[in-house]
Scaffold this motif. Structure first.
Motif, PDB file in Angstrom:
ATOM      1  N   GLY A  51      11.924 -54.787 -11.466  1.00  0.00           N
ATOM      2  CA  GLY A  51      12.287 -55.962 -12.233  1.00  0.00           C
ATOM      3  C   GLY A  51      13.181 -56.941 -11.527  1.00  0.00           C
ATOM      4  N   TYR A  52      13.419 -56.748 -10.228  1.00  0.00           N
ATOM      5  CA  TYR A  52      14.242 -57.676  -9.474  1.00  0.00           C
ATOM      6  C   TYR A  52      13.366 -58.712  -8.786  1.00  0.00           C
ATOM      7  CZ  TYR A  52      17.615 -53.839  -9.943  1.00  0.00           C
ATOM      8  OH  TYR A  52      18.420 -52.861 -10.428  1.00  0.00           O
ATOM      9  N   ILE A  53      14.014 -59.755  -8.320  1.00  0.00           N
ATOM     10  CA  ILE A  53      13.289 -60.807  -7.590  1.00  0.00           C
ATOM     11  C   ILE A  53      13.187 -60.425  -6.119  1.00  0.00           C
ATOM     12  CG2 ILE A  53      13.349 -63.204  -6.801  1.00  0.00           C
ATOM     13  CD1 ILE A  53      12.530 -62.857  -9.678  1.00  0.00           C
ATOM     14  N   PRO A  54      11.990 -60.275  -5.583  1.00  0.00           N
ATOM     15  CA  PRO A  54      11.833 -59.954  -4.158  1.00  0.00           C
ATOM     16  C   PRO A  54      12.339 -61.103  -3.290  1.00  0.00           C
ATOM     17  CG  PRO A  54       9.811 -59.540  -5.380  1.00  0.00           C
ATOM     18  CD  PRO A  54      10.710 -60.325  -6.281  1.00  0.00           C
ATOM     19  N   SER A  55      13.060 -60.768  -2.245  1.00  0.00           N
ATOM     20  CA  SER A  55      13.575 -61.789  -1.328  1.00  0.00           C
ATOM     21  C   SER A  55      13.762 -61.169   0.042  1.00  0.00           C
ATOM     22  CB  SER A  55      14.883 -62.369  -1.868  1.00  0.00           C
ATOM     23  OG  SER A  55      15.807 -61.338  -2.158  1.00  0.00           O
ATOM     24  N   GLY A  56      14.511 -61.837   0.899  1.00  0.00           N
ATOM     25  CA  GLY A  56      14.727 -61.336   2.250  1.00  0.00           C
ATOM     26  C   GLY A  56      15.645 -60.133   2.270  1.00  0.00           C
ATOM     27  N   LEU A  57      15.667 -59.449   3.400  1.00  0.00           N
ATOM     28  CA  LEU A  57      16.449 -58.222   3.531  1.00  0.00           C
ATOM     29  C   LEU A  57      17.938 -58.476   3.312  1.00  0.00           C
ATOM     30  CD1 LEU A  57      16.014 -55.214   4.232  1.00  0.00           C
ATOM     31  CD2 LEU A  57      16.595 -55.768   6.587  1.00  0.00           C
ATOM     32  N   ALA A  58      18.462 -59.571   3.825  1.00  0.00           N
ATOM     33  CA  ALA A  58      19.889 -59.859   3.691  1.00  0.00           C
ATOM     34  C   ALA A  58      20.270 -60.068   2.230  1.00  0.00           C
ATOM     35  CB  ALA A  58      20.249 -61.086   4.522  1.00  0.00           C
TER      36      ALA A  58
END
Length: 567
Positions: free
Chosen positions: A159-166
């Protein structure tokens, strides 16, 4: 004590309990973040620059990842100009904080121990866009990295927003990564790496498996608030969940907001990602490949199954008659050149199912050419016949995974046959700089508007350039400008030779085309492990078919030499 006082005490107690609980949760989260940050300070980092040290680190990695069968995975390389250089550094990390850094730039090739680890499909390689790193390793070193897993699939499932590793590291672990461009773009092929480079590389790999661990625990233990205190094992549930996304590229959806990450609300239905992909692609793959209509010889002997359009083509051309409506059966009016013989014949007679040959998915699938078209199109006509044997059905996920694995074989063939894959300096067509200038000049003169009239000096310069290219014209006309605008700026490169063509030529001169076919079929079986192959599908299919032709006197010695078949 009055009822009003009792009621006030009850409300006060509830409020106090809520405040204490809220503060406790805040303190606990702060403690977890501090613990996470401290864990990154205690990483054990070892570096390999030769085969012996590589073997030692791989042994430790294998021992330490037994419980979870997963490793954090990342790569670093140098970019010169705008061109990527071969991968310089490979990073692998276990959950307990052991990180192995492999300086590939100092090794002539990837050692066998490391190659075996990367190609082990039972160990998941975790990261953000790990498929790209795997592709680069295949291109640069010919290793086929298997079981890459993009953690953003699981970020979305939770349920989280996928984004960059950092961003994920900061939001989920409370750890801020060092993403200074000076370190990201530093010289990873230098003689010695700085301490900052070493920590940057190790942390990038380790944070991926730490995020994965947190997400899997959240998905796996949903029955109570203390799920993070438990340790998951890779049982069937987790393994099946991971396999669903293994070697599957993540494609981001339209951004929404997420409160838990500090940016808004959760995704509405994170489990619909694959269904959405399938719906988007369903129009091109909804029709079945196998219609299982029957084609008979004049005496009624079954020749093969075929699609309904092909069956009706024979009827419309008055070459066959409809014998039965369901299943559609047509009988030829002429004697075919050959009959169904042996297992080869029985393969073409058998009814085939419309489902993925790997996982069994029967709703959404597409065609897979086991021997890619870029090679088969250069085969002699003799070997293009009955090529349907190598056209199988795969679901969208398995098709994507299979295509990724194919790249490693292309690289291997490229080196074996001295057949470079298409590169910027080795293309079929190149641009003619002079023609490009002529076209640009014609466009400027033709499409200038009243608001943007060219200066007189510039207009005269462009006209002179055009007239020099077209000496048969004495002055500029609209017809001349329209002709110049359509001038071709691409010229064929006389030194270009297609990769597929060179590979086929090499096998025709050395091992024979049957070997090339078998190489691709063996690769497909070993990488994809299909469970639902059509009956009698065989690696040696074409050789068996050619032996039937040989027995019938329809194969010459020259043909046998060409395809690489011995009597």
């Amino acid at each position: 004590m009055s009822d009003r006082q009792n009621k006030f005490l009850d409300i006060s107690t509830i409020g106090f309990t809520f405040i204490v609980g809220f503060i406790s949760i805040k303190l606990y989260r702060k403690l977890l973040r501090k613990k996470a940050k401290d864990s990154f300070k205690n990483l054990i980092v070892e570096m390999a620059e030769d085969e012996y040290s590589c073997w030692d680190i791989v042994t430790k990695l294998l021992e330490k990842c037994k419980q979870h069968n997963a490793l954090g995975f990342d790569c670093e390389w140098v970019t010169k100009g705008s061109k990527r250089q071969p991968v310089s550094l490979l990073q692998l990390s276990t959950l307990d904080g052991y990180c192995g850094l492999f300086r590939l730039c100092k090794m002539k090739c990837i050692p066998e121990a490391l190659k075996a680890l990367l190609e082990d499909e039972n160990i998941f390689k975790l990261g953000v866009v790990p498929a790209d790193d795997a592709k680069y390793l295949a291109n640069d070193y010919g290793v086929c990295v298997k079981s890459t897993l993009d953690i953003r699939h699981f970020v979305e499932l939770c349920g989280y927003i996928p984004s960059g590793l950092a961003t994920l590291s900061d939001s989920l672990l409370g750890v801020t990564l060092d993403k200074d461009w000076r370190i990201r773009c530093s010289d990873w092929s230098a003689e010695y790496l700085t301490q900052r480079q070493v920590m940057y590389a190790a942390t990038d790999a380790h944070v991926a498996i730490k995020i994965f661990d947190k997400l899997i625990n959240k998905l796996y233990y949903t029955g109570g608030p203390l799920y993070w205190l438990r340790i998951y094992k890779f049982d069937g549930f987790v393994r099946d969940m991971c396999w669903k996304y293994t070697d599957v590229s993540y494609k981001a959806k339209t951004k929404t907001k997420n409160k838990e990450l500090g940016t808004g609300t959760k995704l509405k239905d994170p489990n619909d990602k694959l269904v959405l992909k399938k719906k988007q692609c369903s129009t091109s793959i909804a029709k079945p490949l196998y219609h299982n209509c029957y084609l008979e010889a004049p005496d009624g002997e079954l020749l093969c199954t075929l699609e309904d359009k092909k069956a009706m083509w024979y009827v419309l051309k008055e070459l066959a008659d409809v014998i039965k409506e369901s299943p559609l059966t047509v009988r030829l009016r002429f004697e075919p050149s050959g009959r169904s013989v042996g297992d080869v014949g029985r393969y073409y007679q058998a009814v085939k199912e419309n489902k993925c040959v790997v996982c069994g998915e029967s709703n959404f699938y597409t065609r897979k050419n086991v021997v890619p078209k870029e090679y088969r199109k250069h085969f002699p006509e003799l070997m293009k016949e009955h090529s349907s044997h190598d056209v199988l059905l795969l679901c969208l996920v398995c098709h994507q995974r299979s295509n990724m694995y194919d790249q490693a074989v292309r690289q291997r063939l490229s080196r074996m046959c001295d057949a470079p894959l298409t590169a910027s300096d080795y293309t079929q067509y190149t641009e003619d700089a002079d023609c490009k200038k002529i076209r640009s000049a014609a466009r400027a003169l033709l499409y200038q508007s009243q608001k943007h009239v060219l200066p007189e000096d510039r207009r005269r310069e462009l006209e002179e350039k055009l007239l020099a290219h077209y000496p048969q014209h004495s002055h500029i006309t609209k017809e001349l400008l329209e002709e110049a605008v359509q001038i071709s700026v691409l010229v064929e490169n006389p030194e270009y030779e297609a990769h597929g063509s060179k590979v086929v030529e090499y096998f025709m001169q050395h091992e024979g085309l049957l070997k090339l076919e078998e190489l691709w079929r063996e690769h497909f079986l070993s990488c994809m492990r299909p469970r639902y192959l059509p009956q009698l599908w065989s690696i040696k299919h074409n050789e068996e078919r050619m032996r039937v032709r040989l027995a019938e006197g329809r194969l010459s010695e020259e043909d046998m030499k060409l395809i690489g078949m011995r009597p």
